[in-house]
Design a protein around this motif. Structure first.
Motif, PDB file in Angstrom:
ATOM      1  N   LEU A 334      43.059  44.624  29.895  1.00 51.85           N
ATOM      2  CA  LEU A 334      43.300  45.079  31.265  1.00 51.85           C
ATOM      3  C   LEU A 334      44.745  45.515  31.457  1.00 51.85           C
ATOM      4  CD1 LEU A 334      41.259  42.448  33.340  1.00 51.85           C
ATOM      5  CD2 LEU A 334      40.592  44.780  32.721  1.00 51.85           C
ATOM      6  N   GLY A 335      45.604  45.176  30.489  1.00 48.63           N
ATOM      7  CA  GLY A 335      46.981  45.657  30.501  1.00 48.63           C
ATOM      8  C   GLY A 335      47.851  45.062  31.575  1.00 48.63           C
ATOM      9  N   MET A 336      47.612  43.799  31.929  1.00 47.00           N
ATOM     10  CA  MET A 336      48.369  43.160  33.000  1.00 47.00           C
ATOM     11  C   MET A 336      49.212  42.003  32.458  1.00 47.00           C
ATOM     12  SD  MET A 336      45.510  42.789  35.992  1.00 47.00           S
ATOM     13  CE  MET A 336      44.437  44.141  36.445  1.00 47.00           C
ATOM     14  N   SER A 337      50.273  41.703  33.164  1.00 48.66           N
ATOM     15  CA  SER A 337      51.011  40.479  32.888  1.00 48.66           C
ATOM     16  C   SER A 337      50.187  39.289  33.372  1.00 48.66           C
ATOM     17  CB  SER A 337      52.358  40.498  33.604  1.00 48.66           C
ATOM     18  OG  SER A 337      52.156  40.414  35.022  1.00 48.66           O
ATOM     19  N   ASP A 338      50.599  38.092  33.017  1.00 48.76           N
ATOM     20  CA  ASP A 338      49.841  36.908  33.428  1.00 48.76           C
ATOM     21  C   ASP A 338      49.845  36.744  34.944  1.00 48.76           C
ATOM     22  OD1 ASP A 338      48.923  35.746  30.881  1.00 48.76           O
ATOM     23  OD2 ASP A 338      51.056  35.564  30.449  1.00 48.76           O
ATOM     24  N   SER A 339      50.956  37.016  35.571  1.00 54.77           N
ATOM     25  CA  SER A 339      50.986  36.907  37.033  1.00 54.77           C
ATOM     26  C   SER A 339      50.107  37.973  37.673  1.00 54.77           C
ATOM     27  CB  SER A 339      52.428  37.008  37.549  1.00 54.77           C
ATOM     28  OG  SER A 339      53.014  38.246  37.172  1.00 54.77           O
ATOM     29  N   GLU A 340      50.078  39.159  37.097  1.00 48.59           N
ATOM     30  CA  GLU A 340      49.216  40.223  37.616  1.00 48.59           C
ATOM     31  C   GLU A 340      47.741  39.885  37.420  1.00 48.59           C
ATOM     32  OE1 GLU A 340      52.162  44.086  36.920  1.00 48.59           O
ATOM     33  OE2 GLU A 340      50.795  43.414  35.310  1.00 48.59           O
ATOM     34  N   LEU A 341      47.402  39.296  36.257  1.00 53.48           N
ATOM     35  CA  LEU A 341      46.018  38.872  36.022  1.00 53.48           C
ATOM     36  C   LEU A 341      45.570  37.869  37.067  1.00 53.48           C
ATOM     37  CD1 LEU A 341      45.376  38.223  32.218  1.00 53.48           C
ATOM     38  CD2 LEU A 341      44.185  39.828  33.714  1.00 53.48           C
ATOM     39  N   LYS A 342      46.428  36.889  37.328  1.00 49.42           N
ATOM     40  CA  LYS A 342      46.077  35.860  38.300  1.00 49.42           C
ATOM     41  C   LYS A 342      45.803  36.482  39.666  1.00 49.42           C
ATOM     42  CE  LYS A 342      47.779  31.543  40.345  1.00 49.42           C
ATOM     43  NZ  LYS A 342      48.880  30.543  40.349  1.00 49.42           N
ATOM     44  N   ARG A 343      46.697  37.381  40.104  1.00 54.39           N
ATOM     45  CA  ARG A 343      46.514  38.022  41.400  1.00 54.39           C
ATOM     46  C   ARG A 343      45.258  38.888  41.411  1.00 54.39           C
ATOM     47  NH1 ARG A 343      52.137  38.819  41.032  1.00 54.39           N
ATOM     48  NH2 ARG A 343      51.815  40.978  40.357  1.00 54.39           N
ATOM     49  N   PHE A 344      45.006  39.589  40.315  1.00 50.93           N
ATOM     50  CA  PHE A 344      43.839  40.472  40.234  1.00 50.93           C
ATOM     51  C   PHE A 344      42.552  39.702  40.431  1.00 50.93           C
ATOM     52  CE2 PHE A 344      40.454  42.225  37.505  1.00 50.93           C
ATOM     53  CZ  PHE A 344      40.254  43.442  38.136  1.00 50.93           C
ATOM     54  N   PHE A 345      42.406  38.584  39.738  1.00 54.44           N
ATOM     55  CA  PHE A 345      41.152  37.843  39.845  1.00 54.44           C
ATOM     56  C   PHE A 345      41.008  37.144  41.191  1.00 54.44           C
ATOM     57  CE2 PHE A 345      41.146  38.359  35.211  1.00 54.44           C
ATOM     58  CZ  PHE A 345      39.832  38.775  35.042  1.00 54.44           C
ATOM     59  N   ILE A 346      42.122  36.789  41.822  1.00 55.32           N
ATOM     60  CA  ILE A 346      42.041  36.166  43.139  1.00 55.32           C
ATOM     61  C   ILE A 346      41.776  37.218  44.218  1.00 55.32           C
ATOM     62  CG2 ILE A 346      43.321  34.909  44.917  1.00 55.32           C
ATOM     63  CD1 ILE A 346      44.877  33.535  42.627  1.00 55.32           C
ATOM     64  N   ARG A 347      42.587  38.257  44.247  1.00 55.53           N
ATOM     65  CA  ARG A 347      42.554  39.209  45.368  1.00 55.53           C
ATOM     66  C   ARG A 347      41.477  40.281  45.217  1.00 55.53           C
ATOM     67  NH1 ARG A 347      49.086  40.337  46.182  1.00 55.53           N
ATOM     68  NH2 ARG A 347      49.704  38.158  46.528  1.00 55.53           N
ATOM     69  N   GLU A 348      41.293  40.768  43.996  1.00 59.04           N
ATOM     70  CA  GLU A 348      40.362  41.876  43.806  1.00 59.04           C
ATOM     71  C   GLU A 348      38.963  41.390  43.401  1.00 59.04           C
ATOM     72  OE1 GLU A 348      41.566  44.634  44.808  1.00 59.04           O
ATOM     73  OE2 GLU A 348      43.614  43.846  44.923  1.00 59.04           O
ATOM     74  N   ALA A 349      38.909  40.491  42.423  1.00 57.44           N
ATOM     75  CA  ALA A 349      37.600  40.003  41.972  1.00 57.44           C
ATOM     76  C   ALA A 349      37.098  38.845  42.831  1.00 57.44           C
ATOM     77  CB  ALA A 349      37.681  39.571  40.511  1.00 57.44           C
ATOM     78  N   ARG A 350      38.018  38.135  43.459  1.00 61.20           N
ATOM     79  CA  ARG A 350      37.684  36.969  44.297  1.00 61.20           C
ATOM     80  C   ARG A 350      36.886  35.913  43.486  1.00 61.20           C
ATOM     81  NH1 ARG A 350      34.257  38.500  48.190  1.00 61.20           N
ATOM     82  NH2 ARG A 350      33.850  40.493  47.154  1.00 61.20           N
ATOM     83  N   VAL A 351      37.398  35.648  42.292  1.00 64.06           N
ATOM     84  CA  VAL A 351      36.852  34.593  41.432  1.00 64.06           C
ATOM     85  C   VAL A 351      38.012  33.686  41.038  1.00 64.06           C
ATOM     86  CG1 VAL A 351      35.685  34.048  39.262  1.00 64.06           C
ATOM     87  CG2 VAL A 351      35.023  36.092  40.556  1.00 64.06           C
ATOM     88  N   GLY A 352      37.899  32.403  41.360  1.00 65.49           N
ATOM     89  CA  GLY A 352      38.971  31.453  41.079  1.00 65.49           C
ATOM     90  C   GLY A 352      38.808  30.836  39.705  1.00 65.49           C
ATOM     91  N   MET A 353      39.682  31.238  38.769  1.00 61.83           N
ATOM     92  CA  MET A 353      39.661  30.715  37.404  1.00 61.83           C
ATOM     93  C   MET A 353      41.031  30.120  37.057  1.00 61.83           C
ATOM     94  SD  MET A 353      37.519  33.562  35.207  1.00 61.83           S
ATOM     95  CE  MET A 353      38.301  35.049  35.840  1.00 61.83           C
ATOM     96  N   ASN A 354      41.093  29.464  35.909  1.00 61.08           N
ATOM     97  CA  ASN A 354      42.364  28.941  35.416  1.00 61.08           C
ATOM     98  C   ASN A 354      43.061  30.007  34.578  1.00 61.08           C
ATOM     99  OD1 ASN A 354      40.352  26.368  35.301  1.00 61.08           O
ATOM    100  ND2 ASN A 354      42.396  25.771  35.962  1.00 61.08           N
ATOM    101  N   PRO A 355      44.308  30.365  34.909  1.00 59.77           N
ATOM    102  CA  PRO A 355      45.044  31.319  34.070  1.00 59.77           C
ATOM    103  C   PRO A 355      45.241  30.756  32.662  1.00 59.77           C
ATOM    104  CG  PRO A 355      46.105  31.039  36.205  1.00 59.77           C
ATOM    105  CD  PRO A 355      45.074  29.974  36.107  1.00 59.77           C
ATOM    106  N   GLY A 356      45.035  31.605  31.671  1.00 63.61           N
ATOM    107  CA  GLY A 356      45.171  31.141  30.300  1.00 63.61           C
ATOM    108  C   GLY A 356      46.550  30.617  29.976  1.00 63.61           C
ATOM    109  N   VAL A 357      47.578  31.177  30.601  1.00 70.01           N
ATOM    110  CA  VAL A 357      48.941  30.774  30.291  1.00 70.01           C
ATOM    111  C   VAL A 357      49.210  29.332  30.722  1.00 70.01           C
ATOM    112  CG1 VAL A 357      50.029  31.559  32.441  1.00 70.01           C
ATOM    113  CG2 VAL A 357      51.294  31.690  30.263  1.00 70.01           C
ATOM    114  N   SER A 358      48.386  28.777  31.606  1.00 69.74           N
ATOM    115  CA  SER A 358      48.570  27.372  31.989  1.00 69.74           C
ATOM    116  C   SER A 358      48.233  26.428  30.839  1.00 69.74           C
ATOM    117  CB  SER A 358      47.719  27.036  33.218  1.00 69.74           C
ATOM    118  OG  SER A 358      46.332  27.102  32.917  1.00 69.74           O
TER     119      SER A 358
END
Length: 395
Positions: A334-358
């Motif tokens: 998806l070509g995103m940074s980890d912070s961008e991935l987190k925001r993408f899945f929360i705001r756009e996909a609306r699916v709450g997951m654990n970021p891999g970097v955690s």
């Protein structure tokens, strides 16, 4: 006690407003209530009927005082591991403990002096890092490597870093990557531990949750009397009773048991309460049929996600999990940074997951998806992610 023969994992159970971390902490964790909660590692399934009935029966006795662990509780655990894992546990080896995470910290304090090393194998469950960092021990990293399409232990690097440590924390099966370690891998690990006088804490909390074609091997079942192995187990993930907070340490060495006893006593931690005792024993003594049905259902959820990603979201890849109900999604395309991935899945996909970097830097670019929920919810999550990726590609 009769147990329902009908187990409906598609039953919708409202968990909001029950003080559920997974549901009632959505705003605190994700900044939004409008996400599907597919993160923290409990499931949305009703516990086995035998557990529910045991808790009801105990609640009907109106005195909830200080409690002892009955012999029947120990026997339920011994029988479970003998039958399910071909592992023979002696009664005197068992120490009941207040959850696996406190046990990680207790082992660090009991067997490594301040400044001595604790080896962890990232990406891994975050409390593994904390067990070293928060007890003043040194964190030694032995990252997993991906070879031939699967994660493996880097045994060559482990050989090099082992002299820096006193304890190795093993996650088996591995959370979050879903590996069920094969016997040969575990024997190689034991060889290294022997050469370098390492004590291994094997966290086997997901040991009952394996998929077809994969069989969990208890590290301790391969060990000799000279090996230093402490095994952490619990019915919590298997039977969805994590809130009960009762686990067990299997500690064959008497000196190790005394060291842990001294450590727990110093912290004034008491693991017993009347409800956790009732749930623990009922789960291990009567939960087998429920678990078999659960594994079939989870396999269906895995197949749903795998097929959906392949057909509709090829930008996200997933190794086929060998165990646990946690899927490790490679989102790097998806070509995103980890912070961008987190925001993408929360705001756009609306699916709450654990970021891999955690789970450590080795988890960068990944997300962890909990599929321990109704199939309709898994389907909805996949549809939301697919729609969000389509919108992303249009921009």
């Amino acid at each position: 006690m009769a147990v329902n023969s009908i187990i409906d994992f598609d039953q919708q159970i409202e968990r909001s407003n029950t003080n559920s971390v997974k549901f009632d902490a959505l705003n605190a964790v994700f900044g939004s209530e409008d996400v599907l909660p597919m993160w923290v590692a409990d499931t949305d399934f009703a516990a086995p009927e035998a557990v529910v009935q045991a808790l009801i029966a105990r609640a009907q006795h109106p005195v909830y005082g200080y409690s002892l662990f009955p012999d029947s509780l120990y026997h339920s655990m011994i029988d479970w591991f003998a039958q399910r894992h071909n592992w023979q546990i002696k009664r005197e080896w068992i120490m009941l403990a207040p959850g696996v995470v406190p046990s990680l910290h207790a082992v660090a304090m009991a067997f490594a002096a301040e400044g001595e090393g604790i080896i962890v194998q990232p990406p891994v469950y975050p409390p593994f890092f904390a067990a070293a960092a928060k007890t003043g021990r040194s964190l030694v990293l032995n990252p997993l490597v991906r070879r031939d399409g699967e994660y493996r232990m880097d045994l060559e690097q482990l050989e090099q870093c082992a002299p820096q440590a006193r304890v190795l924390a093993l996650c088996s099966p591995h959370n979050p990557v879903g590996r069920v370690w094969r016997e040969g891998e575990l024997r190689a690990l034991l060889d290294i531990a022997r050469r370098h006088n390492l004590l291994i804490l094997s966290d086997d909390i997901h040991c009952d949750l394996t998929f077809p074609g994969h069989s969990h091997t208890m590290l301790a079942a391969l060990a000799t009397e000279q090996d230093q192995i402490i095994t952490a187990v619990a019915p919590s993930k298997t039977f969805n009773i994590a809130g009960m907070g009762l686990s067990a340490l299997v500690v064959p060495d008497p000196a190790h048991r005394q060291a842990l006893k001294t450590t727990f006593e110093a912290m004034h931690i008491e693991p017993a309460n009347p409800f956790s005792i009732a749930a623990f024993e009922a789960a291990y003594s009567q939960g087998g049929p429920w678990l078999d049905a659960l594994l079939d259902y989870l396999q269906g959820n895995v197949q749903l996600v795998s097929g959906y990603l392949t057909e509709h979201i090829p930008e996200i890849r997933m190794d086929q999990p060998e165990g646990t109900y946690l899927l490790w999604l490679d989102c790097s395309d998806l070509g995103m940074s980890d912070s961008e991935l987190k925001r993408f899945f929360i705001r756009e996909a609306r699916v709450g997951m654990n970021p891999g970097v955690s789970f450590g830097e080795a988890g960068s670019g990944y997300m962890r998806l909990n599929i321990g929920t109704r199939r309709a919810v898994v389907q909805q999550a996949m549809e939301r992610i697919a729609q969000a990726v389509r919108e992303l590609k249009r921009t």
